[in-house]
Scaffold this motif. Structure first.
Motif, short mmCIF file in Angstrom:
data_model
loop_
_atom_site.label_atom_id
_atom_site.label_comp_id
_atom_site.label_asym_id
_atom_site.label_seq_id
_atom_site.Cartn_x
_atom_site.Cartn_y
_atom_site.Cartn_z
N ASN A 131 2.99 12.22 5.56
CA ASN A 131 2.77 12.78 6.89
C ASN A 131 2.18 11.74 7.85
O ASN A 131 1.56 12.09 8.84
CB ASN A 131 1.85 13.99 6.80
CG ASN A 131 0.50 13.65 6.20
OD1 ASN A 131 0.29 12.53 5.73
ND2 ASN A 131 -0.41 14.62 6.17
N ALA A 132 2.36 10.46 7.59
CA ALA A 132 1.84 9.40 8.46
C ALA A 132 2.60 9.38 9.77
O ALA A 132 3.81 9.65 9.81
CB ALA A 132 1.97 8.04 7.76
N PRO A 133 1.90 9.07 10.89
CA PRO A 133 2.61 9.01 12.18
C PRO A 133 3.58 7.84 12.21
O PRO A 133 3.36 6.80 11.58
CB PRO A 133 1.47 8.80 13.17
CG PRO A 133 0.33 8.27 12.40
CD PRO A 133 0.49 8.79 11.00
N VAL A 134 4.64 8.00 12.95
CA VAL A 134 5.66 6.96 13.06
C VAL A 134 5.23 5.88 14.03
O VAL A 134 5.45 4.71 13.82
CB VAL A 134 7.00 7.58 13.52
CG1 VAL A 134 8.05 6.50 13.73
CG2 VAL A 134 7.48 8.59 12.50
N ALA A 135 4.55 6.28 15.12
CA ALA A 135 4.08 5.33 16.13
C ALA A 135 2.83 5.88 16.80
O ALA A 135 2.51 7.07 16.69
CB ALA A 135 5.17 5.09 17.16
N LEU A 136 2.12 5.04 17.51
CA LEU A 136 0.95 5.44 18.26
C LEU A 136 1.34 5.75 19.69
O LEU A 136 2.09 5.01 20.31
CB LEU A 136 -0.11 4.34 18.24
CG LEU A 136 -0.76 4.06 16.88
CD1 LEU A 136 -1.70 2.87 17.01
CD2 LEU A 136 -1.50 5.26 16.40
N ILE A 137 0.82 6.86 20.22
CA ILE A 137 1.05 7.24 21.59
C ILE A 137 -0.28 7.16 22.32
O ILE A 137 -1.26 7.76 21.93
CB ILE A 137 1.64 8.67 21.69
CG1 ILE A 137 2.95 8.73 20.92
CG2 ILE A 137 1.83 9.06 23.16
CD1 ILE A 137 3.56 10.10 20.87
N GLU A 138 -0.31 6.43 23.43
CA GLU A 138 -1.54 6.30 24.19
C GLU A 138 -1.48 7.12 25.45
O GLU A 138 -0.51 7.35 26.05
CB GLU A 138 -1.81 4.84 24.55
CG GLU A 138 -2.09 4.03 23.32
CD GLU A 138 -2.51 2.61 23.70
OE1 GLU A 138 -3.05 2.41 24.79
OE2 GLU A 138 -2.27 1.74 22.86
N PHE B 63 0.85 -1.18 0.00
CA PHE B 63 0.00 0.00 0.00
C PHE B 63 0.89 1.24 0.00
O PHE B 63 2.08 1.15 0.28
CB PHE B 63 -0.92 0.01 1.23
CG PHE B 63 -0.17 -0.04 2.54
CD1 PHE B 63 0.22 1.13 3.18
CD2 PHE B 63 0.16 -1.25 3.12
CE1 PHE B 63 0.91 1.08 4.38
CE2 PHE B 63 0.85 -1.31 4.31
CZ PHE B 63 1.23 -0.14 4.95
N GLU B 64 0.30 2.38 -0.31
CA GLU B 64 1.05 3.62 -0.33
C GLU B 64 1.07 4.23 1.06
O GLU B 64 0.03 4.36 1.70
CB GLU B 64 0.42 4.62 -1.31
CG GLU B 64 1.19 5.91 -1.39
CD GLU B 64 0.56 6.89 -2.36
OE1 GLU B 64 1.11 8.00 -2.49
OE2 GLU B 64 -0.47 6.57 -2.97
N ARG B 65 2.24 4.59 1.54
CA ARG B 65 2.38 5.20 2.86
C ARG B 65 2.43 6.72 2.67
O ARG B 65 3.31 7.23 1.97
CB ARG B 65 3.64 4.72 3.54
CG ARG B 65 3.80 5.28 4.94
CD ARG B 65 4.99 4.70 5.62
NE ARG B 65 4.76 3.27 5.78
CZ ARG B 65 5.35 2.54 6.70
NH1 ARG B 65 6.19 3.09 7.53
NH2 ARG B 65 5.11 1.26 6.78
N PRO B 66 1.50 7.46 3.29
CA PRO B 66 1.51 8.93 3.15
C PRO B 66 2.77 9.53 3.78
O PRO B 66 3.33 8.98 4.73
CB PRO B 66 0.25 9.38 3.88
CG PRO B 66 -0.47 8.16 4.30
CD PRO B 66 0.40 6.98 4.07
#
Length: 114
Positions: A107-114, A102-105
């Motif tokens: 400005n996609a986040p590198v990781a999730l922060i909870e 798939f195409e990765r944007p």
């Protein structure tokens, strides 16, 4: 004009050429846990020293020092001037990450922060 050399002189020149190739090359292949020094490589194949080279056919890994470059499907082609030549049927470059389907944007986040 072509120079004619005696067999002994030609053998000495071939031995010196192979020795220089052995010292200069960092390339090696690994097959079944055994390593073999690659004397030279070109676009469609590579050469090993004929005295120590087995008759290889199948999957090998090609390294430059410690860097894994290619996974290759090879077949032995011929022996010439003290070198055993092998031809690539397939040479796949080794990547350090899995291929994305798939195409990765940008400005996609590198990781999730909870």
């Amino acid at each position: 004009m072509e120079a004619i050399l005696s067999k002994e002189v030609q053998a000495g020149l071939d031995a010196a050429r192979l020795s220089a190739l052995r010292k200069a090359s960092r390339l090696r292949i690994e097959v079944d846990g055994k390593q073999h020094k690659v004397l030279r490589m070109w676009k469609t194949g590579f050469a090993l020293e004929a005295e120590t080279a087995p008759y290889l056919r199948g999957l090998v890994d090609l390294y430059d020092g410690a860097n894994h470059l290619f996974q290759c499907l090879i077949v032995a082609s011929d022996e010439e001037a003290g070198e055993m030549h092998y031809e690539f049927k397939r040479a796949t470059a080794v990547a350090d990450a899995a291929a994305l389907d798939f195409e990765r944007p940008d400005n996609a986040p590198v990781a999730l922060i909870e």
